[in-house]
Enzyme design. Sequence first.
Site, PDB file in Angstrom:
ATOM      1  N   HIS A 136       0.966  -1.293   0.041  1.00 57.30           N
ATOM      2  CA  HIS A 136      -0.185   0.150  -0.103  1.00 57.30           C
ATOM      3  C   HIS A 136       0.795   1.330  -0.020  1.00 57.30           C
ATOM      4  O   HIS A 136       2.028   1.008   0.386  1.00 57.30           O
ATOM      5  CB  HIS A 136      -1.083   0.136   1.105  1.00 57.30           C
ATOM      6  CG  HIS A 136      -0.512  -0.233   2.483  1.00 57.30           C
ATOM      7  ND1 HIS A 136       0.146   0.504   3.230  1.00 57.30           N
ATOM      8  CD2 HIS A 136      -0.697  -1.446   3.096  1.00 57.30           C
ATOM      9  CE1 HIS A 136       0.580   0.198   4.440  1.00 57.30           C
ATOM     10  NE2 HIS A 136       0.247  -1.054   4.389  1.00 57.30           N
ATOM     11  N   HIS A 146       7.754   0.629  11.208  1.00 56.06           N
ATOM     12  CA  HIS A 146       8.521   1.528  10.500  1.00 56.06           C
ATOM     13  C   HIS A 146       9.192   2.642  11.654  1.00 56.06           C
ATOM     14  O   HIS A 146       8.673   2.921  12.705  1.00 56.06           O
ATOM     15  CB  HIS A 146       7.820   2.326   9.385  1.00 56.06           C
ATOM     16  CG  HIS A 146       7.045   3.649   9.656  1.00 56.06           C
ATOM     17  ND1 HIS A 146       7.047   4.835   9.059  1.00 56.06           N
ATOM     18  CD2 HIS A 146       5.953   3.363  10.571  1.00 56.06           C
ATOM     19  CE1 HIS A 146       5.897   5.317   9.529  1.00 56.06           C
ATOM     20  NE2 HIS A 146       5.361   4.771  10.494  1.00 56.06           N
ATOM     21  N   GLU A 194       5.163  11.872  14.231  1.00 53.29           N
ATOM     22  CA  GLU A 194       3.486  11.694  13.817  1.00 53.29           C
ATOM     23  C   GLU A 194       2.931  11.786  15.109  1.00 53.29           C
ATOM     24  O   GLU A 194       3.138  10.813  16.030  1.00 53.29           O
ATOM     25  CB  GLU A 194       3.571  10.238  13.476  1.00 53.29           C
ATOM     26  CG  GLU A 194       4.554   9.978  12.134  1.00 53.29           C
ATOM     27  CD  GLU A 194       4.386   8.562  11.699  1.00 53.29           C
ATOM     28  OE1 GLU A 194       3.719   7.684  12.285  1.00 53.29           O
ATOM     29  OE2 GLU A 194       5.095   8.284  10.692  1.00 53.29           O
ATOM     30  N   TYR A 251      -8.556   2.012  15.016  1.00 53.80           N
ATOM     31  CA  TYR A 251      -7.665   2.307  14.016  1.00 53.80           C
ATOM     32  C   TYR A 251      -7.094   0.824  13.834  1.00 53.80           C
ATOM     33  O   TYR A 251      -6.771   0.016  14.615  1.00 53.80           O
ATOM     34  CB  TYR A 251      -6.540   3.250  14.563  1.00 53.80           C
ATOM     35  CG  TYR A 251      -5.340   3.230  13.525  1.00 53.80           C
ATOM     36  CD1 TYR A 251      -5.234   3.986  12.656  1.00 53.80           C
ATOM     37  CD2 TYR A 251      -4.084   2.990  14.156  1.00 53.80           C
ATOM     38  CE1 TYR A 251      -4.226   4.097  11.678  1.00 53.80           C
ATOM     39  CE2 TYR A 251      -2.904   3.181  13.415  1.00 53.80           C
ATOM     40  CZ  TYR A 251      -3.055   3.802  12.106  1.00 53.80           C
ATOM     41  OH  TYR A 251      -2.038   3.968  11.334  1.00 53.80           O
ATOM     42  N   HIS A 287       4.484   9.436  17.916  1.00 60.05           N
ATOM     43  CA  HIS A 287       5.674   8.480  17.512  1.00 60.05           C
ATOM     44  C   HIS A 287       6.515   9.748  16.983  1.00 60.05           C
ATOM     45  O   HIS A 287       6.399  10.136  15.711  1.00 60.05           O
ATOM     46  CB  HIS A 287       4.976   7.524  16.577  1.00 60.05           C
ATOM     47  CG  HIS A 287       4.241   6.717  17.114  1.00 60.05           C
ATOM     48  ND1 HIS A 287       2.959   6.009  16.336  1.00 60.05           N
ATOM     49  CD2 HIS A 287       3.898   6.115  18.394  1.00 60.05           C
ATOM     50  CE1 HIS A 287       2.444   5.491  16.971  1.00 60.05           C
ATOM     51  NE2 HIS A 287       2.958   5.439  18.296  1.00 60.05           N
ATOM     52  N   HIS A 290       7.563   2.320  15.592  1.00 62.14           N
ATOM     53  CA  HIS A 290       6.281   1.832  15.858  1.00 62.14           C
ATOM     54  C   HIS A 290       5.583   1.151  14.894  1.00 62.14           C
ATOM     55  O   HIS A 290       6.236   0.957  13.989  1.00 62.14           O
ATOM     56  CB  HIS A 290       5.521   3.161  16.193  1.00 62.14           C
ATOM     57  CG  HIS A 290       5.393   4.099  15.057  1.00 62.14           C
ATOM     58  ND1 HIS A 290       6.606   5.006  14.515  1.00 62.14           N
ATOM     59  CD2 HIS A 290       4.549   4.574  14.062  1.00 62.14           C
ATOM     60  CE1 HIS A 290       6.024   5.742  13.701  1.00 62.14           C
ATOM     61  NE2 HIS A 290       4.674   5.338  13.320  1.00 62.14           N
TER      62      HIS A 290
HETATM   63 FE   LIG Z   1       3.738   5.961  11.675  1.00 60.40          FE
END
Ligand SMILES: [Fe+2]
Length: 437
Positions: A295, A338, A344, A353, A368, A374
């Site tokens: 994605h 990642h 973020e 989520y 994050h 995370h």
């Molecule tokens: Fe992220």
Amino acid sequence: MTGSSTPAEGLHGGFGNHFSSEAVPGALPQGRNSPQRAPFGLYAELLSGTAFTAPRHANQRTWLYRRQPSVRSGPYAPMAHALLKTGSKDGVDIPPDPLRWHPIPLANESLDFVDGLRTMVVNGDPDAQTGVAVHLYGASRPMGNRAFVDVDGELLLIPQEGALRVTTELGVLHAAPGEIVLLPRGMLFKVDPAVPGESVRGYVCENYGAAFRLPELGPIGSNGLANTRDFLAPHAAYDDGPAQPWELVRKFGGTLWRAPAQASPFNVVAWHGNLTPYVYDTRRFNTIGTVSFDHPDPSIFTVLTSPSDTPGWANCDFVIFPPRWMVAEDTFRPPWYHRNVMSECMGLVHGQYDAKEEGFRPGGLSLHNSMVPHGPDADAFNKASAAELAPRKLDNTLAFMVESRWRLRPTAFALNGGHLDKSYADCWAPLQDNFKV
Ligand SMILES: [Fe+2]
């Protein structure tokens, strides 16, 4: 308010388009901006959202025709606010861990929108026109005869519970959870619960940097993501009641200032220009994703961006994770693990989520920061690794992210106010070393 419109009757088409609106026919001068005498004894006043000489495609300004010019205010005196912070370190160090907060309950006392603001994370410096802050709002009463203006930055309201009635100098906007409201830097407004007696809560992104705009679409083409015509500006409306005392609250250089006023500042009878507040319904977002495998990066979900001086490295991106179909073949469908040089901060308006089905609750927040690892919790990883990859609708959810190139600093209230989820890291603890040769 004379000229006030219903929620669905806004002026369609934000960002670059020029609007004009008058609450009284004939109040808007034609052919010139500041005639010797404006119609009906009104004063002409220019509100510039960009430098006069900003390039034409980026230039934002609006002419206001009002009963009294806004210079009729002050003097201002400092106003204490314990939990509203701006760009300072706030005396706490930033832990290099993933951080998450449970929803923070409304205060026990009855607070309006301004008094109920709580800063959670912040970076940059409004004097340098860089950075962003994420605040929570929670109001259990209307602002009454009180108006707020933020000179440090524009404000993006993200309602999470309860519908809002947002009165601005240019008119009235309505927004419920699922919608967002953008209030330009320097424009007076007040935020009230749309339903009297109801409490409201949500998030505020305060952007000290370049004004939010729609992202470039590149190979996506001329349609997609948030479309210009779905940003609605208000119709002109003004207070027509008898003059009564008001209070003006001004955020200026990280400090709140207050001043009395003799009459309502919402006295603009007509206006024209392209610097306006907007309401946008995220259900209008044209969500784009893969139709093969993998994605795209989450930047594909960007609604609005505030660029920095370095191309592609945003001062702030506002990104949403709305309902969407997941169809990718041979793909781990939730977000991957990642580390990101960008920082973020995420909130959840409603639903779940997909990387954190439990623990990240509506009204909560996560952070994050730059290069903090995370990704999906162990449950989400295990489920997604074993799931049958039929097309599936991820529905009844709306999360959002404020992403910034600068590290976001949690406030002392955020870290020590009793709402930090101290067991957040436990969600990854069950991840095992599954390596087998
Ligand atoms: Fe992220």
